[in-house]
Scaffold this active site. Structure first.
Site, PDB file in Angstrom:
ATOM      1  N   GLU A  65     -25.409 -33.751 -43.232  1.00  0.00           N
ATOM      2  CA  GLU A  65     -24.410 -33.339 -42.225  1.00  0.00           C
ATOM      3  C   GLU A  65     -23.985 -31.892 -42.486  1.00  0.00           C
ATOM      4  O   GLU A  65     -22.876 -31.473 -42.142  1.00  0.00           O
ATOM      5  CB  GLU A  65     -23.188 -34.273 -42.192  1.00  0.00           C
ATOM      6  CG  GLU A  65     -23.479 -35.654 -41.699  1.00  0.00           C
ATOM      7  CD  GLU A  65     -24.391 -36.465 -42.616  1.00  0.00           C
ATOM      8  OE1 GLU A  65     -25.566 -36.661 -42.222  1.00  0.00           O
ATOM      9  OE2 GLU A  65     -23.958 -36.903 -43.694  1.00  0.00           O
ATOM     10  N   TYR A  73     -26.309 -32.264 -54.031  1.00  0.00           N
ATOM     11  CA  TYR A  73     -27.312 -31.441 -53.353  1.00  0.00           C
ATOM     12  C   TYR A  73     -27.065 -29.982 -53.723  1.00  0.00           C
ATOM     13  O   TYR A  73     -25.980 -29.624 -54.232  1.00  0.00           O
ATOM     14  CB  TYR A  73     -27.133 -31.536 -51.833  1.00  0.00           C
ATOM     15  CG  TYR A  73     -27.695 -32.760 -51.158  1.00  0.00           C
ATOM     16  CD1 TYR A  73     -29.035 -33.086 -51.257  1.00  0.00           C
ATOM     17  CD2 TYR A  73     -26.883 -33.552 -50.346  1.00  0.00           C
ATOM     18  CE1 TYR A  73     -29.551 -34.193 -50.579  1.00  0.00           C
ATOM     19  CE2 TYR A  73     -27.382 -34.652 -49.663  1.00  0.00           C
ATOM     20  CZ  TYR A  73     -28.720 -34.963 -49.782  1.00  0.00           C
ATOM     21  OH  TYR A  73     -29.235 -36.041 -49.111  1.00  0.00           O
ATOM     22  N   GLU A  79     -28.910 -43.357 -52.225  1.00  0.00           N
ATOM     23  CA  GLU A  79     -27.749 -43.133 -51.354  1.00  0.00           C
ATOM     24  C   GLU A  79     -27.240 -44.490 -50.899  1.00  0.00           C
ATOM     25  O   GLU A  79     -27.835 -45.122 -50.023  1.00  0.00           O
ATOM     26  CB  GLU A  79     -28.122 -42.311 -50.125  1.00  0.00           C
ATOM     27  CG  GLU A  79     -28.447 -40.869 -50.444  1.00  0.00           C
ATOM     28  CD  GLU A  79     -28.775 -40.073 -49.187  1.00  0.00           C
ATOM     29  OE1 GLU A  79     -28.342 -40.469 -48.085  1.00  0.00           O
ATOM     30  OE2 GLU A  79     -29.494 -39.069 -49.319  1.00  0.00           O
ATOM     31  N   TYR A  93     -15.593 -39.068 -45.124  1.00  0.00           N
ATOM     32  CA  TYR A  93     -16.657 -40.065 -45.270  1.00  0.00           C
ATOM     33  C   TYR A  93     -16.128 -41.468 -45.568  1.00  0.00           C
ATOM     34  O   TYR A  93     -16.892 -42.384 -45.823  1.00  0.00           O
ATOM     35  CB  TYR A  93     -17.631 -39.622 -46.385  1.00  0.00           C
ATOM     36  CG  TYR A  93     -19.077 -40.013 -46.110  1.00  0.00           C
ATOM     37  CD1 TYR A  93     -19.899 -39.209 -45.331  1.00  0.00           C
ATOM     38  CD2 TYR A  93     -19.604 -41.200 -46.611  1.00  0.00           C
ATOM     39  CE1 TYR A  93     -21.220 -39.567 -45.081  1.00  0.00           C
ATOM     40  CE2 TYR A  93     -20.917 -41.568 -46.353  1.00  0.00           C
ATOM     41  CZ  TYR A  93     -21.725 -40.735 -45.591  1.00  0.00           C
ATOM     42  OH  TYR A  93     -23.028 -41.082 -45.329  1.00  0.00           O
ATOM     43  N   ASN A 108     -36.002 -34.342 -49.236  1.00  0.00           N
ATOM     44  CA  ASN A 108     -34.945 -35.311 -48.982  1.00  0.00           C
ATOM     45  C   ASN A 108     -35.334 -36.211 -47.825  1.00  0.00           C
ATOM     46  O   ASN A 108     -35.488 -35.716 -46.704  1.00  0.00           O
ATOM     47  CB  ASN A 108     -33.635 -34.595 -48.637  1.00  0.00           C
ATOM     48  CG  ASN A 108     -32.478 -35.570 -48.490  1.00  0.00           C
ATOM     49  OD1 ASN A 108     -31.972 -36.076 -49.481  1.00  0.00           O
ATOM     50  ND2 ASN A 108     -32.100 -35.869 -47.266  1.00  0.00           N
ATOM     51  N   GLU A 109     -35.499 -37.477 -48.111  1.00  0.00           N
ATOM     52  CA  GLU A 109     -35.895 -38.439 -47.077  1.00  0.00           C
ATOM     53  C   GLU A 109     -37.001 -37.843 -46.215  1.00  0.00           C
ATOM     54  O   GLU A 109     -36.915 -37.841 -44.982  1.00  0.00           O
ATOM     55  CB  GLU A 109     -34.708 -38.812 -46.183  1.00  0.00           C
ATOM     56  CG  GLU A 109     -33.673 -39.669 -46.842  1.00  0.00           C
ATOM     57  CD  GLU A 109     -32.699 -40.280 -45.849  1.00  0.00           C
ATOM     58  OE1 GLU A 109     -32.482 -39.693 -44.772  1.00  0.00           O
ATOM     59  OE2 GLU A 109     -32.160 -41.356 -46.134  1.00  0.00           O
TER      60      GLU A 109
HETATM   61  C1  GLA Z   1     -29.334 -39.580 -45.164  1.00  0.00           C
HETATM   62  C2  GLA Z   1     -29.402 -38.221 -45.826  1.00  0.00           C
HETATM   63  C3  GLA Z   1     -28.067 -37.743 -46.339  1.00  0.00           C
HETATM   64  C4  GLA Z   1     -26.992 -37.996 -45.295  1.00  0.00           C
HETATM   65  C5  GLA Z   1     -26.951 -39.467 -44.967  1.00  0.00           C
HETATM   66  C6  GLA Z   1     -25.893 -39.837 -43.933  1.00  0.00           C
HETATM   67  O1  GLA Z   1     -29.471 -40.559 -46.068  1.00  0.00           O
HETATM   68  O2  GLA Z   1     -30.346 -38.194 -46.877  1.00  0.00           O
HETATM   69  O3  GLA Z   1     -28.165 -36.380 -46.629  1.00  0.00           O
HETATM   70  O4  GLA Z   1     -27.285 -37.250 -44.163  1.00  0.00           O
HETATM   71  O5  GLA Z   1     -28.173 -39.846 -44.409  1.00  0.00           O
HETATM   72  O6  GLA Z   1     -24.655 -39.415 -44.308  1.00  0.00           O
END
Ligand code: GLA
Length: 589
Positions: free
Chosen positions: A99, A53, A234, A303, A157-158
């Site tokens: 996060e 990122y 991811e 993590y 992002n998402e």
């Molecule tokens: C999502 C987000 C990531 C991160 C993960 C959990 O997938 O895209 O940036 O926050 O969740 O770690």
């Protein structure tokens, strides 16, 4: 010059089919001196790509002031990865979740009370465009089409987990393309109908994010994208921790099994995270799924990933490599030399400075009718002190904060009265004001802006007002305390255990010879922040699960190292200890 394209059959690099085996590692969570070590380990695991990122708030901490040096030198990280023979995927925000404080959005956006985030609100887009004008020209020369390692770039992002503003996504896509991004773009979302509908962009590759059940996740993706490469952008092989919750771990074989399912399906994958690293400073984010919950993320971003926070391969690393080796020849495992660790032992904290006696040295007061949130005073991180006078006498009454973000220590005439936390609400502290009145001080800690979900717009400090019983209190002196510059503090000798916080404690760590990695054990301390040679190592809190703070060797120097601890409550210790192993799983209290 190279080419990378998306064909019906899959990804193609320089005319050859390629499966992306990628690992996430964030340059901003690892000191630059260790980037190469981590990337070599990533390559040795059998991966061909690194993904990172790019957090806007690190690069533009004040509007119009850009930083791309040191740990913020994204281009140097990308170039280094390229020089090691890795491809690079970048996910350049404006929003990154991760996060990370405010999901990477800069706090100064909130100085505009009317701004709408993550949508095509003109005020937001104007700020994004100004940032892209600085950022994207730095990435363009690093694209594979220009001979560099970047093969793909993410849009938002998402986004489907937040909104459905197709105009916003189109603006970001067009903004990348018109500034010279000519490699494939992609989006990534959870594998559900709503998320894929909200987050996908016509003509842009959709990918999915998940931790298990690869078969149904890819089946859902196929419903929306009948051909082209399958990619898990991811693969959550571990997870992050909140303060006060048990440490998350995930079995190596469990994660390896899901990896195997993906590779069997012919898919590409990005491990999230390959190496998590550390939320140094105040950069941790927080979760808030319901208005009455607020869960800040801890300093470590270990993590439970393939490399641990200190960069050492874990069982998961070896298990994943074994699976990959079934699909392609890997040869002998060649790891860079192990990084030395040392238990430096006890450091006496022989000097102290009481916060309330140092205010003029480290802050400037502002007068205001009502308490103001940090962002209105141009403050991004740290602490903020609100002070006023209350007339007396007043019998015992409840003091309420509307709203406190995130945790306040209440003092009456300098005497500690209690804590009011953001959630659950309502919380109050009982105070009694004597004849002649009292001075009220409220020290608020910003514990990290929310990085995910609907409550993203997270002003810090006190957002509205302070009430004693039913009466709002007006006329405030406000002091921002970002604690970015501590050289003006005046310390004096004394026993660290005497008198409660908030206090600064200072000591010296002596390092003989070349520094080694070490871990600062905060057992016996309550809650605060640690500075080593002026570098903010992050927060500690006796709630657990994190007890030690990772200190990478490049932050130390041979000879004297200055350690300053800002402790909010007090300690029964007169020293701290540097150990040679981390404790991230202390039972939460
Ligand atoms: C999502 C987000 C990531 C991160 C993960 C959990 O997938 O895209 O940036 O926050 O969740 O770690």
């Amino acid at each position: 010059m190279h080419s990378f394209s998306i064909e019906k059959s899959g990804f193609v690099y320089d005319g050859e089919p390629i499966r992306l085996l990628s690992g996430a590692m964030h340059y901003f969570r690892t000191v630059p001196a260790y980037w190469k070590d981590r990337l070599l380990k990533l390559k040795a695991c059998g991966l061909n790509t690194v993904e990172t990122y790019i957090p806007w708030n690190l690069h533009e901490p004040k509007e119009g002031e850009f930083h791309f040096e040191g740990i913020a030198d994204a281009a140097a990280f990308v170039e280094l990865a390229g020089s090691l023979g890795l491809h690079v995927i970048v996910r350049p925000s404006p929003y990154i979740c991760s996060e990370w404080e405010f999901g990477g959005l800069p706090a100064w956006l909130l100085a505009n009370p009317y701004i709408q985030l993550r949508c095509s609100h003109p005020a937001f887009l104007a700020k994004v465009d100004a940032y892209y004008d600085e950022l994207i020209p730095r990435l363009a020369p690093l694209l594979c089409t220009n001979g560099g390692p970047i093969i793909a770039v993410q849009v938002e992002n998402e986004y489907g987990s937040y909104g459905n503003d197709a105009k916003y996504l189109a603006h970001l896509k067009d903004g990348l393309i018109k500034r010279g991004i000519d490699v494939p773009l992609f989006t990534s979302d959870g594998p559900t109908d709503a998320l894929l509908q909200g987050g996908s962009v016509p003509g842009v590759l959709s990918t999915v994010n998940f931790g298990s059940d690869a078969v149904s996740a890819f089946a859902k993706l196929r419903k929306y994208q009948p051909d082209g490469p399958l990619m898990c952008m991811e693969f959550w092989n571990g997870w992050f921790d909140h303060w006060g919750e048990p440490h998350h771990t995930r079995g190596a074989l469990d994660a390896a099994g899901v990896l195997d399912d993906m590779l069997k399906a012919g898919a590409s994958v990005n491990f999230y995270m390959f190496h998590g690293g550390t939320n140094f400073g105040y950069y941790n984010g927080a979760n808030c799924q319901e208005p009455d919950r607020y869960d800040p993320t801890i300093t470590s971003y270990d993590y439970d990933a393939m490399l641990n926070e200190a960069g050492e391969p874990t069982d998961k690393y070896f298990a994943a490599r074994d699976v990959i080796a079934r699909y392609m020849p890997l040869g002998e495992l060649e790891l860079p030399p192990a990084i030395a660790k040392q238990a430096y032992g006890r450091v006496e904290l022989a000097e102290q400075a009481v916060l309330f006696e140092q205010l003029n040295a480290i802050s400037a007061p502002t007068q205001s009718v009502t308490p103001l949130p940090m962002e209105r005073l141009g403050q991004q991180h740290g602490f903020i002190l609100y002070s006023t006078r209350i007339s007396g006498p007043r019998p015992a009454e409840q003091l309420y904060l509307h709203d406190v973000r995130d945790r306040a220590l209440i003092f009456l005439d300098g005497v500690y009265q209690g804590v009011i936390e953001r959630a659950p609400v309502p919380q109050s502290v009982t105070i009694t004001v004597p004849e002649g009145g009292s001075k009220l001080d409220i020290l608020v800690e910003n514990m990290g802006r929310i990085n995910y979900g609907p409550y993203l717009k997270d002003h810090k400090g006190i957002t509205e007002g302070v009430r004693l019983g039913f009466q709002y209190l007006f006329d405030w002196t406000i002091r921002p305390l970002p604690l970015e510059e501590l050289s003006h503090l005046t310390f004096a000798g004394g026993d660290a255990r005497v008198a409660a916080g908030p206090k600064f404690y200072r000591g010296k760590l002596q390092v003989e010879g070349s520094p080694a990695d070490t871990f600062l054990d905060m057992q016996g301390w309550t809650k605060g922040v640690v500075f080593l040679n002026g570098f903010n190592l992050g927060r500690y809190w006796n709630k657990g699960p994190q007890r030690t703070l990772y200190v990478p060797a490049p932050l130390l120097r041979e000879g004297d190292n200055e350690l300053v601890i800002f402790e909010l409550h007090g300690t029964d210790q007169s020293a701290v200890y540097f150990t040679d192993s981390s404790i991230l799983d202390q039972a939460p209290s």
